[in-house]
Scaffold this active site. Structure first.
Site, mmCIF file in Angstrom:
data_model
loop_
_atom_site.group_PDB
_atom_site.id
_atom_site.type_symbol
_atom_site.label_atom_id
_atom_site.label_comp_id
_atom_site.label_asym_id
_atom_site.label_seq_id
_atom_site.Cartn_x
_atom_site.Cartn_y
_atom_site.Cartn_z
ATOM 1 C CB CYS A 202 -0.894 -0.004 1.243
ATOM 2 S SG CYS A 202 -1.848 1.509 1.449
ATOM 3 C CB CYS B 133 -0.350 2.102 5.717
ATOM 4 S SG CYS B 133 -1.114 0.586 5.112
ATOM 5 C CB CYS C 149 -5.389 -0.371 2.516
ATOM 6 S SG CYS C 149 -4.085 -0.844 3.677
ATOM 7 C CB CYS D 130 -10.088 -3.544 -11.362
ATOM 8 S SG CYS D 130 -9.743 -2.373 -12.651
HETATM 9 ZN ZN LIG Z 1 -2.783 1.097 3.506
#
Ligand SMILES: [Zn+2]
Length: 177
Positions: free
Chosen positions: A90, A93, A139, A162
């Site tokens: 991500c 993070c 996330c 996607c």
């Molecule tokens: Zn994240």
């Protein structure tokens, strides 16, 4: 008079029993709830930041997609045709989201995966924006919008995640290196 008294005593006994029952189940239930939430927080350390803090960390394009649920233009993203071997984290993070083994060429113009890296990677939410019923993918650690999941993907899952390139950060061996 006697009869009424007997009924009254019975009532007292019953209510005493009942309150005992509540007393016993009450804390047990509370324990259960506490344990549950503790397990939940152990699974992923949630990252919560203010909008201003996110604006400092992310580029304006990342902020638009990840915090405002925008979508990058098709075929413009860094990882659309990318074939490196490694993992996609991500961009907000660093949570591990996807493995390059699950990446496939969907031809849609966005990086596509048939499964997330682990249970800690993502969570899903119904998205009915513009009257289109889609499933949003976020996330699990920082709640960033990543993209959508569709059920027209390849085996073994039949799913197509996607994902916007800007919400990803690749770590591994880039092709040709
Ligand atoms: Zn994240």
């Amino acid at each position: 008079m006697n009869l009424t008294r007997r009924f009254f005593l019975k009532y007292l006994m019953l209510s005493a029993l009942f309150s005992k029952f509540i007393y016993k189940t009450g804390p047990a239930l509370a324990d259960g709830i506490n344990t549950g939430s503790q397990e939940g927080s152990d699974m992923t350390d949630k990252i919560i930041k203010t909008e201003a803090e996110w604006k400092k960390i992310l580029t304006s394009e990342q902020y638009d997609v990840m915090r405002k649920k925008g979508t990058e233009r098709a075929f413009t993203g860094e990882y659309d045709g990318f074939k490196g071997e490694g993992r996609y984290h991500c961009a907000g993070c660093d949570n591990v989201l996807f493995d390059s083994n699950a990446k496939f060429d969907s031809g849609t113009g966005w990086p596509s995966f048939y499964e997330p890296a682990s249970e800690k990677s993502l969570y899903e939410e119904e998205d009915n924006v513009f009257f289109m019923k889609r499933t949003e993918v976020l996330c699990r650690r920082c709640d960033a919008h990543l993209g959508h999941v569709f059920d027209d993907g390849p085996p073994p899952t039949g799913l197509r995640y996607c994902i916007n390139s800007v919400s990803l950060k690749f770590k591994g061996d880039a092709p040709g290196k």
